[in-house]
Design a protein around this motif. Structure first.
Motif, PDB file in Angstrom:
ATOM      1  N   ALA A  56       0.798  -1.224   0.000  1.00 54.45           N
ATOM      2  CA  ALA A  56       0.000   0.000   0.000  1.00 54.45           C
ATOM      3  C   ALA A  56       0.830   1.272   0.000  1.00 54.45           C
ATOM      4  O   ALA A  56       0.409   2.289   0.557  1.00 54.45           O
ATOM      5  CB  ALA A  56      -0.953  -0.012   1.198  1.00 54.45           C
ATOM      6  N   HIS A  57       2.000   1.257  -0.644  1.00 58.05           N
ATOM      7  CA  HIS A  57       2.712   2.519  -0.848  1.00 58.05           C
ATOM      8  C   HIS A  57       1.915   3.399  -1.803  1.00 58.05           C
ATOM      9  O   HIS A  57       1.173   2.904  -2.663  1.00 58.05           O
ATOM     10  CB  HIS A  57       4.110   2.266  -1.403  1.00 58.05           C
ATOM     11  N   PHE A  58       2.117   4.710  -1.673  1.00 63.15           N
ATOM     12  CA  PHE A  58       1.274   5.678  -2.390  1.00 63.15           C
ATOM     13  C   PHE A  58       1.258   5.474  -3.898  1.00 63.15           C
ATOM     14  O   PHE A  58       0.239   5.712  -4.562  1.00 63.15           O
ATOM     15  CB  PHE A  58       1.720   7.107  -2.066  1.00 63.15           C
ATOM     16  N   ASP A  59       2.383   5.030  -4.458  1.00 62.41           N
ATOM     17  CA  ASP A  59       2.445   4.905  -5.912  1.00 62.41           C
ATOM     18  C   ASP A  59       1.730   3.659  -6.431  1.00 62.41           C
ATOM     19  O   ASP A  59       1.667   3.440  -7.643  1.00 62.41           O
ATOM     20  CB  ASP A  59       3.904   4.920  -6.395  1.00 62.41           C
ATOM     21  N   HIS A  60       1.189   2.860  -5.519  1.00 60.10           N
ATOM     22  CA  HIS A  60       0.424   1.678  -5.914  1.00 60.10           C
ATOM     23  C   HIS A  60      -1.069   1.836  -5.639  1.00 60.10           C
ATOM     24  O   HIS A  60      -1.842   0.952  -6.009  1.00 60.10           O
ATOM     25  CB  HIS A  60       0.944   0.443  -5.173  1.00 60.10           C
ATOM     26  N   ILE A  61      -1.483   2.943  -5.000  1.00 58.41           N
ATOM     27  CA  ILE A  61      -2.874   3.063  -4.560  1.00 58.41           C
ATOM     28  C   ILE A  61      -3.583   4.317  -5.095  1.00 58.41           C
ATOM     29  O   ILE A  61      -4.742   4.559  -4.767  1.00 58.41           O
ATOM     30  CB  ILE A  61      -2.970   3.057  -3.025  1.00 58.41           C
ATOM     31  N   GLY A  62      -2.921   5.107  -5.925  1.00 56.02           N
ATOM     32  CA  GLY A  62      -3.444   6.414  -6.296  1.00 56.02           C
ATOM     33  C   GLY A  62      -4.795   6.401  -6.990  1.00 56.02           C
ATOM     34  O   GLY A  62      -5.540   7.371  -6.919  1.00 56.02           O
ATOM     35  N   ALA A  63      -5.125   5.306  -7.672  1.00 54.44           N
ATOM     36  CA  ALA A  63      -6.409   5.241  -8.383  1.00 54.44           C
ATOM     37  C   ALA A  63      -7.392   4.278  -7.729  1.00 54.44           C
ATOM     38  O   ALA A  63      -8.438   3.974  -8.302  1.00 54.44           O
ATOM     39  CB  ALA A  63      -6.186   4.837  -9.840  1.00 54.44           C
ATOM     40  N   VAL A  64      -7.084   3.813  -6.532  1.00 51.74           N
ATOM     41  CA  VAL A  64      -7.898   2.778  -5.889  1.00 51.74           C
ATOM     42  C   VAL A  64      -9.355   3.195  -5.761  1.00 51.74           C
ATOM     43  O   VAL A  64     -10.266   2.475  -6.186  1.00 51.74           O
ATOM     44  CB  VAL A  64      -7.320   2.393  -4.509  1.00 51.74           C
ATOM     45  N   ASP A  65      -9.611   4.336  -5.156  1.00 51.22           N
ATOM     46  CA  ASP A  65     -10.995   4.694  -4.875  1.00 51.22           C
ATOM     47  C   ASP A  65     -11.800   4.961  -6.139  1.00 51.22           C
ATOM     48  O   ASP A  65     -12.969   4.557  -6.245  1.00 51.22           O
ATOM     49  CB  ASP A  65     -11.052   5.912  -3.948  1.00 51.22           C
ATOM     50  N   GLU A  66     -11.211   5.632  -7.110  1.00 50.33           N
ATOM     51  CA  GLU A  66     -11.951   5.919  -8.340  1.00 50.33           C
ATOM     52  C   GLU A  66     -12.306   4.637  -9.092  1.00 50.33           C
ATOM     53  O   GLU A  66     -13.417   4.499  -9.609  1.00 50.33           O
ATOM     54  CB  GLU A  66     -11.141   6.862  -9.223  1.00 50.33           C
ATOM     55  N   ILE A  67     -11.366   3.702  -9.128  1.00 49.06           N
ATOM     56  CA  ILE A  67     -11.637   2.432  -9.806  1.00 49.06           C
ATOM     57  C   ILE A  67     -12.618   1.588  -8.994  1.00 49.06           C
ATOM     58  O   ILE A  67     -13.553   0.990  -9.547  1.00 49.06           O
ATOM     59  CB  ILE A  67     -10.328   1.665 -10.044  1.00 49.06           C
ATOM     60  N   ARG A  68     -12.425   1.538  -7.685  1.00 54.28           N
ATOM     61  CA  ARG A  68     -13.346   0.783  -6.824  1.00 54.28           C
ATOM     62  C   ARG A  68     -14.782   1.310  -6.969  1.00 54.28           C
ATOM     63  O   ARG A  68     -15.732   0.534  -7.100  1.00 54.28           O
ATOM     64  CB  ARG A  68     -12.895   0.883  -5.365  1.00 54.28           C
ATOM     65  N   ASN A  69     -14.930   2.621  -6.947  1.00 52.80           N
ATOM     66  CA  ASN A  69     -16.268   3.205  -7.015  1.00 52.80           C
ATOM     67  C   ASN A  69     -16.901   3.066  -8.396  1.00 52.80           C
ATOM     68  O   ASN A  69     -18.125   2.937  -8.519  1.00 52.80           O
ATOM     69  CB  ASN A  69     -16.209   4.680  -6.614  1.00 52.80           C
ATOM     70  N   GLU A  70     -16.073   3.099  -9.438  1.00 51.64           N
ATOM     71  CA  GLU A  70     -16.600   2.980 -10.802  1.00 51.64           C
ATOM     72  C   GLU A  70     -17.260   1.627 -11.023  1.00 51.64           C
ATOM     73  O   GLU A  70     -18.317   1.528 -11.668  1.00 51.64           O
ATOM     74  CB  GLU A  70     -15.470   3.186 -11.810  1.00 51.64           C
ATOM     75  N   TRP A  71     -16.637   0.552 -10.503  1.00 50.94           N
ATOM     76  CA  TRP A  71     -17.150  -0.795 -10.752  1.00 50.94           C
ATOM     77  C   TRP A  71     -17.697  -1.495  -9.508  1.00 50.94           C
ATOM     78  O   TRP A  71     -18.084  -2.652  -9.588  1.00 50.94           O
ATOM     79  CB  TRP A  71     -16.064  -1.650 -11.416  1.00 50.94           C
ATOM     80  N   LYS A  72     -17.686  -0.785  -8.377  1.00 50.45           N
ATOM     81  CA  LYS A  72     -18.225  -1.355  -7.129  1.00 50.45           C
ATOM     82  C   LYS A  72     -17.559  -2.696  -6.817  1.00 50.45           C
ATOM     83  O   LYS A  72     -18.223  -3.740  -6.636  1.00 50.45           O
ATOM     84  CB  LYS A  72     -19.744  -1.541  -7.227  1.00 50.45           C
ATOM     85  N   ILE A  73     -16.237  -2.679  -6.759  1.00 49.94           N
ATOM     86  CA  ILE A  73     -15.476  -3.905  -6.524  1.00 49.94           C
ATOM     87  C   ILE A  73     -14.657  -3.791  -5.245  1.00 49.94           C
ATOM     88  O   ILE A  73     -14.320  -2.690  -4.812  1.00 49.94           O
ATOM     89  CB  ILE A  73     -14.548  -4.220  -7.725  1.00 49.94           C
ATOM     90  N   PRO A  74     -14.319  -4.921  -4.621  1.00 48.12           N
ATOM     91  CA  PRO A  74     -13.577  -4.892  -3.363  1.00 48.12           C
ATOM     92  C   PRO A  74     -12.077  -4.714  -3.568  1.00 48.12           C
ATOM     93  O   PRO A  74     -11.527  -5.034  -4.628  1.00 48.12           O
ATOM     94  CB  PRO A  74     -13.874  -6.265  -2.751  1.00 48.12           C
ATOM     95  N   VAL A  75     -11.435  -4.219  -2.512  1.00 48.01           N
ATOM     96  CA  VAL A  75      -9.993  -4.005  -2.490  1.00 48.01           C
ATOM     97  C   VAL A  75      -9.371  -4.942  -1.453  1.00 48.01           C
ATOM     98  O   VAL A  75      -9.837  -5.007  -0.303  1.00 48.01           O
ATOM     99  CB  VAL A  75      -9.651  -2.548  -2.147  1.00 48.01           C
TER     100      VAL A  75
END
Length: 210
Positions: A56-75
């Motif tokens: 979970a370093h910053f350069d691996h998580i920058g798009a997590v929320d936008e992608i998670r919310n777009e497709w309603k998928i778990p992290v």
């Protein structure tokens, strides 16, 4: 299974789309540029099932929320980094002039090594700490592929000077978990080109003499 490497974000971190024959996919380490990643997924008519984080370093998580919310998928992330998504000081963004990058809490915590099944994807999780305390690698025995995150690179290994990093621990992880895989295993790293276990056993200068 098919894979596509997409460098994203300020450090061009490799995001991977791992896709089956039904056009379902796992998204591994969406590091940034959510709009670009979303466009690629839509253009290929893929159906994301989950986001898997190698750490979970910053350069691996920058798009997590936008992608998670777009497709309603778990992290998914390892339990040792359960608070890193929400904390810029833990994920490192606070110290790298990247702005304070954070995301919502993970949906699933990886608590132990073993198999995870998402749709018809079956991956074995290896705990490979050293670069960070919750680093994991995802291995698909059927396809002969391991997603190694920032543990093992082509000709190099992950840095260990960040909080929670430990050089000896990283070398132990690589030797005991990754180099024991079949030599033909394809290694898909968090940065740089793909490689194989055989190539790293024979030529990686950081692994000699351990």
């Amino acid at each position: 299974m098919n894979w596509r490497q997409i460098p994203l974000g300020p450090l061009q971190t490799n995001c991977y789309l791992y896709t089956n024959g039904n056009k379902e996919c796992l998204i591994i380490d969406p590091g940034g540029e959510a709009q670009k990643l979303t466009s690629i997924i839509q253009q290929q008519h893929l159906k994301p099932l989950a986001i898997l984080l190698t750490h979970a370093h910053f350069d691996h998580i920058g798009a997590v929320d936008e992608i998670r919310n777009e497709w309603k998928i778990p992290v998914y992330v390892h339990k040792n980094e359960k608070d890193w998504l929400t904390n810029p000081s833990l994920n490192g963004s606070e110290y790298f002039m990247a702005g304070k990058i954070k995301a919502s809490e993970p949906d699933h915590l990886i608590k132990d090594e073993g198999m995870i099944e998402i749709g018809n994807f079956k991956l074995r999780v290896f705990e490979t700490p050293g670069h960070s305390p919750g680093s994991v690698s995802y291995y698909d025995i059927q396809s002969g592929i391991v997603f190694s995150g920032d543990a093992l690179f082509a000709g190099s290994i992950g840095r260990t000077d960040l909080p929670g990093g430990n050089h000896e621990t990283l070398l132990k992880s690589i030797h005991e978990k990754l180099l024991t895989l079949p030599e033909e295993t394809l290694v898909l790293s968090g940065h740089g080109p793909d490689t194989t276990i055989e190539l790293e056993m024979e030529g990686n200068p950081f692994l000699n003499g351990f």
